[in-house]
Enzyme design. Sequence first.
Site, mmCIF file in Angstrom:
data_model
loop_
_atom_site.group_PDB
_atom_site.id
_atom_site.type_symbol
_atom_site.label_atom_id
_atom_site.label_comp_id
_atom_site.label_asym_id
_atom_site.label_seq_id
_atom_site.Cartn_x
_atom_site.Cartn_y
_atom_site.Cartn_z
ATOM 1 C CD GLU A 168 14.671 -11.390 -6.505
ATOM 2 O OE1 GLU A 168 15.323 -12.341 -6.056
ATOM 3 O OE2 GLU A 168 13.872 -10.717 -5.815
ATOM 4 C CD GLN A 175 20.638 -15.703 -4.623
ATOM 5 O OE1 GLN A 175 20.093 -14.649 -4.948
ATOM 6 N NE2 GLN A 175 20.025 -16.607 -3.878
ATOM 7 N N GLY A 210 23.677 -21.235 2.763
ATOM 8 C CA GLY A 210 23.046 -19.976 3.127
ATOM 9 C C GLY A 210 22.690 -19.162 1.906
ATOM 10 C CG ASP A 243 9.994 -8.438 -1.533
ATOM 11 O OD1 ASP A 243 10.948 -7.698 -1.824
ATOM 12 O OD2 ASP A 243 10.074 -9.357 -0.688
ATOM 13 C CE1 TYR A 277 10.789 -11.899 -5.806
ATOM 14 C CE2 TYR A 277 10.276 -11.714 -3.465
ATOM 15 C CZ TYR A 277 11.194 -11.886 -4.479
ATOM 16 O OH TYR A 277 12.515 -12.053 -4.167
ATOM 17 C CD1 TRP A 326 13.570 -4.353 -4.089
ATOM 18 C CD2 TRP A 326 13.043 -3.132 -2.288
ATOM 19 N NE1 TRP A 326 13.082 -5.205 -3.128
ATOM 20 C CE2 TRP A 326 12.749 -4.487 -2.012
ATOM 21 C CE3 TRP A 326 12.801 -2.175 -1.306
ATOM 22 C CZ2 TRP A 326 12.221 -4.900 -0.791
ATOM 23 C CZ3 TRP A 326 12.272 -2.594 -0.093
ATOM 24 C CH2 TRP A 326 11.990 -3.945 0.153
ATOM 25 C CD GLU A 350 16.032 -6.989 -6.646
ATOM 26 O OE1 GLU A 350 16.300 -8.185 -6.822
ATOM 27 O OE2 GLU A 350 16.068 -6.434 -5.534
ATOM 28 C CG HIS A 351 10.606 -6.831 -6.599
ATOM 29 N ND1 HIS A 351 10.897 -6.750 -5.257
ATOM 30 C CD2 HIS A 351 11.224 -7.942 -7.048
ATOM 31 C CE1 HIS A 351 11.655 -7.776 -4.911
ATOM 32 N NE2 HIS A 351 11.872 -8.508 -5.995
#
Length: 740
Positions: A636, A351, A329, A582, A639, A579, A614-615
């Site tokens: 991250e 993670q 998962g 995405d 994307y 954030w 992120e992003h």
Amino acid sequence: MKKTAALLASLTVALGACGTERSVPPPTSPTLSSQAIAGCGTTNVAQGKAASASSTENASTLDARFAVDGNPGTRWSSAWSDPQWIEVDLGAAQSICQVTLQWEAAYGKAFRVEVSDNRSTWTQIYSTTTGTGGTQTITPATATNGRYVRVYGTQRATSYGYSLFELQVFATGSLLPTSDTPDFGPNVTIFSPADAQATIQQKLDSAFNSQLRSPTAQFGAQRFAFLFKPGTYNNFANIGFYTSVQGLGLNPDDVTFQGSNANINVDSGWNYGDTSNATQNFWRSAENLAVVPTGGTTRWAVSQAAPMRRVHIRGALALGPSNMDYGQGYASGGYLAESRVDGRVVSGSQQQWYTRDSTIAGWDGGVWNMVFSGVQGAPPQAFPNPPHTTLATTPVSRDKPYLYIDATGKYRVFVPNLRTNAAGATWPNTPGTSIPMSQFYVARPTDSAATLNQALRQGLNLFFTPGVYHINETINVTRAGTVVLGLGLPSLIPDGGVVPMQVADVDGVRIAGLLFDAGTTNSPSLLTVGAAGSHINHAANPSSVQDVFFRIGGAVAGKATNSLIVHSDHTLIDHIWAWRADHGNAPTGWTINTAETGLIVNGHNVLATGLFVEHYQKYEVIWNGENGRTIFFQNEKPYDVPDQATWRSGANGYAAYKVSDAVTNHEAWGLGSYVYFNVNPAVRADRAIEVPRVPGVKFHNMVTVSLNNQGGINRIINDAGAAVPIPGTNTAPSSLVNYP
């Protein structure tokens, strides 16, 4: 010299036991200066009120009451010694915006003006050692809430005492109401052990079940806060989006979930039947309670913006989706602080994860980036195999403020003290300060920004109840020590491109528990702490930003150039998620929900513990201040980069974490940056981290990953570290232990 009785009454002073007299001229009526505080009234609210003083020369003619009688021909006069004071009781709390002193010839050279709501704790609004006498109009920077006003003299200008013809006080309009037993609004449910278990369970289930397989719940307007008074509860709390479950005890063990059906739970059952995917389990929290879990294990399969604080798990803790505890998962990032887990923690498919100032029986697992600071029972330092980064202590930390109920049924907010080189949780008996709710304005989503600013000018703290707030003017936090606390993920959306909140460069402001959601008109930033170019030492009492989240798009097509800008030295950034969306209910895309940078740090000696960014479309973190430190960074890259040229000319994209070239000292531990360029898998970034090549800049335990080999990163930091994707593998990490 002979005088008539009338002349004696207005022009002389009887000097007590001395038996002598001193002639004084009658004053002229004062001319008030222009009002510096908007809305400051012109009515003297001290006139005719009860007054007292440290001493008086003659009770019949020179008493304190004559300084507030509205007659400029009468006055108060003190004994001939230092210190002396005069005080007026306004009868009720007022928002004091101006004080005018009409001195007789015997004036104060050194004195201060103070305000209090209880006559025991005083707030100074003015002080001087170079008083000039005459008529002095004192206008503080912001209005201060209080019932009592005191002029406290420490040095006389003459050999006589202190003498005032008039002490005048001016206030803003009606004060906003406060209460120690406030109504927290319709989105807050408060339970008692006397409530029927079935009734409690029905309310918990109703909130969660309304989100099951909902395509809009993840970005919806629903907000739930479930508060539990001290006692024991045999209930199972599934915690969904925008849901907070909190105990109302002073310590976590005061509220215990225990029994045949007792637990708190986050899994992926809501996610359209995909019980293996917890990567979107955002925006929820558990705080200040204990759990004796049915079956021995509590599941907390979360990703970003889902803190667990001050929780006692009297069993094991699983961080992966149901039946997926050992690497199956997906789950992606979380935060645990000030907690105790009596059993082992199984990280499973997580993670990356950060745990701070806690005690655990042990830790199993780790995928890419598991970080611990001040955690008793943490696994030993072993990065990259297993990927454990372990610091014995947290250099500087402080528990987040929290709501509780005292033995008399009144609500209070506990504000924990600062810690250095911390390890383990502070409770029970956490050192700190307890603030009654009567010193907070309890905000509702219907409140305007003007009302919130009025509350701050009134000297109140802010307590945001759950809901969505539209902010059409900047909320200005200017008073040192102000607490701005959100309950149940309240969302602040700026209208018209305003900056929704700014904090002055003062000591000890606490911002916690808020979601800043960018509006459709671009804002230059969403939260600013301190003033550009100012460097004041706040080491003893820094400001802090805790469990504060920033969202660019998702609910609406939001835009903001920067999310958080920190100018104040020594600021603590303790768990933020910035954030750029995405996905969402509103359209997202490279030109739709635009944002350059998640965090800019200009202050010196700033510490970030639990930094998720992120992003964003350019450098995601820019660190300009000296002596910065970060413990745990998760990132991250965007994307949706269309192509290399659109992202950046002259280089392959932007680093996620940029330390400016002029910085000479910076250190960071446990950093991960990942790419998933699914719009154009040919896109690459030159590096994940970019820093100056100087001895004082040190980085430890870094990892990069190309998710499903969609795009790549050429280096981890500067020109060091292997590229990803690694040929012949899929989603294999590249690691680097130290730089340089």
